[in-house]
Design an enzyme around this catalytic site. Structure first.
Site, PDB file in Angstrom:
ATOM      1  N   GLU A  46     -46.998  58.244  22.339  1.00  0.00           N
ATOM      2  CA  GLU A  46     -46.707  59.031  21.140  1.00  0.00           C
ATOM      3  C   GLU A  46     -45.512  59.965  21.348  1.00  0.00           C
ATOM      4  OE1 GLU A  46     -47.727  58.534  18.258  1.00  0.00           O
ATOM      5  OE2 GLU A  46     -49.376  57.175  18.643  1.00  0.00           O
ATOM      6  N   TYR A 129     -49.150  66.456  14.982  1.00  0.00           N
ATOM      7  CA  TYR A 129     -49.176  64.986  14.922  1.00  0.00           C
ATOM      8  C   TYR A 129     -49.682  64.391  16.231  1.00  0.00           C
ATOM      9  CZ  TYR A 129     -47.783  60.216  15.466  1.00  0.00           C
ATOM     10  OH  TYR A 129     -47.809  58.879  15.763  1.00  0.00           O
ATOM     11  N   ASP A 147     -47.116  61.689  10.575  1.00  0.00           N
ATOM     12  CA  ASP A 147     -45.698  61.630  10.916  1.00  0.00           C
ATOM     13  C   ASP A 147     -44.923  61.149   9.696  1.00  0.00           C
ATOM     14  OD1 ASP A 147     -46.345  58.942  10.727  1.00  0.00           O
ATOM     15  OD2 ASP A 147     -45.546  58.395  12.698  1.00  0.00           O
TER      16      ASP A 147
END
Length: 366
Positions: A46, A129, A147
């Protein structure tokens, strides 16, 4: 917010979840971080995927996990090796923050990524996020992971006309996800929203006829899917003029410099360079004066071997590249050192300096 709530009421949430998750499980891409739900691997992926395309990230992720298979391995790695593993991905503050946070996890949480929103959000570089992605994907906790992809998808599905460029708008979408998310399979739900934005509900020309949740999409039914999301443009990028020089000593080694510990491209290596504030008025003598003023170096420019451009999100570097020499009284230290071209493989350089080296190598081959 009121409009968004009304549009959620128009959706059969259970059917929406089923349509979305069924599509994802049938059509999801095979990605290396999806092979298991290891929180560490989800975390690394991520962070890498922020502002970077999936196809670009895959080889970097594989190499990073090969070099640092566990949190303990990354926590104990030296900074230069970590930067080298990240070399070329850009946005280097991401990996510096990751490295710092992993050290904290290794020491404070016995190497286990925390599974509570409060603890994980306190880690350096872990924003809402990333926290939501790790908690939902790795731990099955129904937290939103919002996102750009998710905001684009939901702005169309729920016909949300808020400006997604404004930080405050994120709360609107987080609230929407909290109402829509599957509590039975939050991992698949959040990944499905991301995947839908990447493959179907793209920024331009969304493939609405292939969309598994088209029947639920307010934007499609209103015929405004191409107008959403609303996103104001950022300010234009700043142009910066630089002069960089390739300096070799009598042994044929190249002079390099380590950038400061903070700021743009922190702790990466570079060739000697200075910023030119008045490029149209700047001649070679003035450039050598800049090196003297900036670094107390007596540089002698030899030949100009070309120019190149490197684009960041907020600025553009226009770099003039020269060869040259330096006075014999120069000594290494304070971030300066000579290395062979073969040794460059052991040091992390920004992409722009790989471009400079390629320009130099092409020049020497002529």
């Amino acid at each position: 917010m009121v409009n968004e709530l009304k549009n959620i009421e128009k959706i059969s949430i259970e059917i929406f979840q089923e349509d979305l998750i069924t599509w994802f499980k049938a059509e999801q891409r095979e990605l290396p971080w999806r092979k298991d739900q290891d929180p560490y691997k989800v975390w690394v992926s991520e962070i890498m995927l922020q502002q970077t395309r999936v196809d670009t990230v895959i080889p970097y992720f594989n190499r990073f996990i090969e070099w640092f298979p566990t949190i303990e391995d990354l926590a104990n790695a030296n900074d230069d090796k970590v930067l080298k593993a990240w070399e070329g991905l850009g946005y280097y503050s991401r990996v510096r923050n990751l490295h710092s946070a992993v050290k904290e996890v290794n020491e404070k949480y016995d190497g286990q990524v925390p599974n509570s929103p409060k603890e994980i959000s306190n880690l350096k570089g872990v924003g809402p996020y990333t926290a939501g992605a790790i908690l939902s994907i790795a731990y099955g906790i129904p937290e939103p992971a919002v996102d750009g992809n998710v905001m684009r998808v939901l702005s169309r599905i729920l016909s949300i006309w808020e400006d997604i460029a404004k930080p405050s708008t994120r709360k609107v979408f987080e609230n929407a996800v909290r109402q829509l998310i599957s509590h039975d399979d939050p991992s698949a739900f959040n990944q499905a929203l991301m995947e839908l934005g990447a493959l179907i509900c793209t920024p331009t020309s969304p493939s609405c006829l292939l969309c598994p949740v088209r029947d639920h999409c307010q934007g499609f039914h209103e015929g405004v899917e191409s107008e959403l999301p609303i996103k104001t443009k950022k300010n234009s990028q700043k142009n910066v003029e630089l002069a960089a020089i390739i300096v070799k000593n009598e042994m044929g080694k190249v002079l390099i410099h380590k950038r400061p510990e903070t700021g743009l491209l922190a702790n990466l290596w570079e060739f000697p360079n200075v910023e030119i504030h008045q490029p149209l008025l700047m001649d070679r003598t003035q450039i050598t004066d800049l090196f003297k003023d900036s670094f107390d170096m007596n540089i002698m420019l030899d030949k100009g071997i070309g120019q190149l451009e490197h684009v960041f999100s907020h600025l553009i570097w226009n770099i003039r590249v020269y060869t040259g020499t330096i006075s014999s009284d120069f000594s290494e230290g304070n971030g300066w050192k000579y290395i062979s071209l073969d040794e460059m493989e052991d040091y992390a350089f920004p992409v722009s300096y790989h471009k400079i080296l390629k320009l130099y190598n092409d020049y020497t081959k002529k």
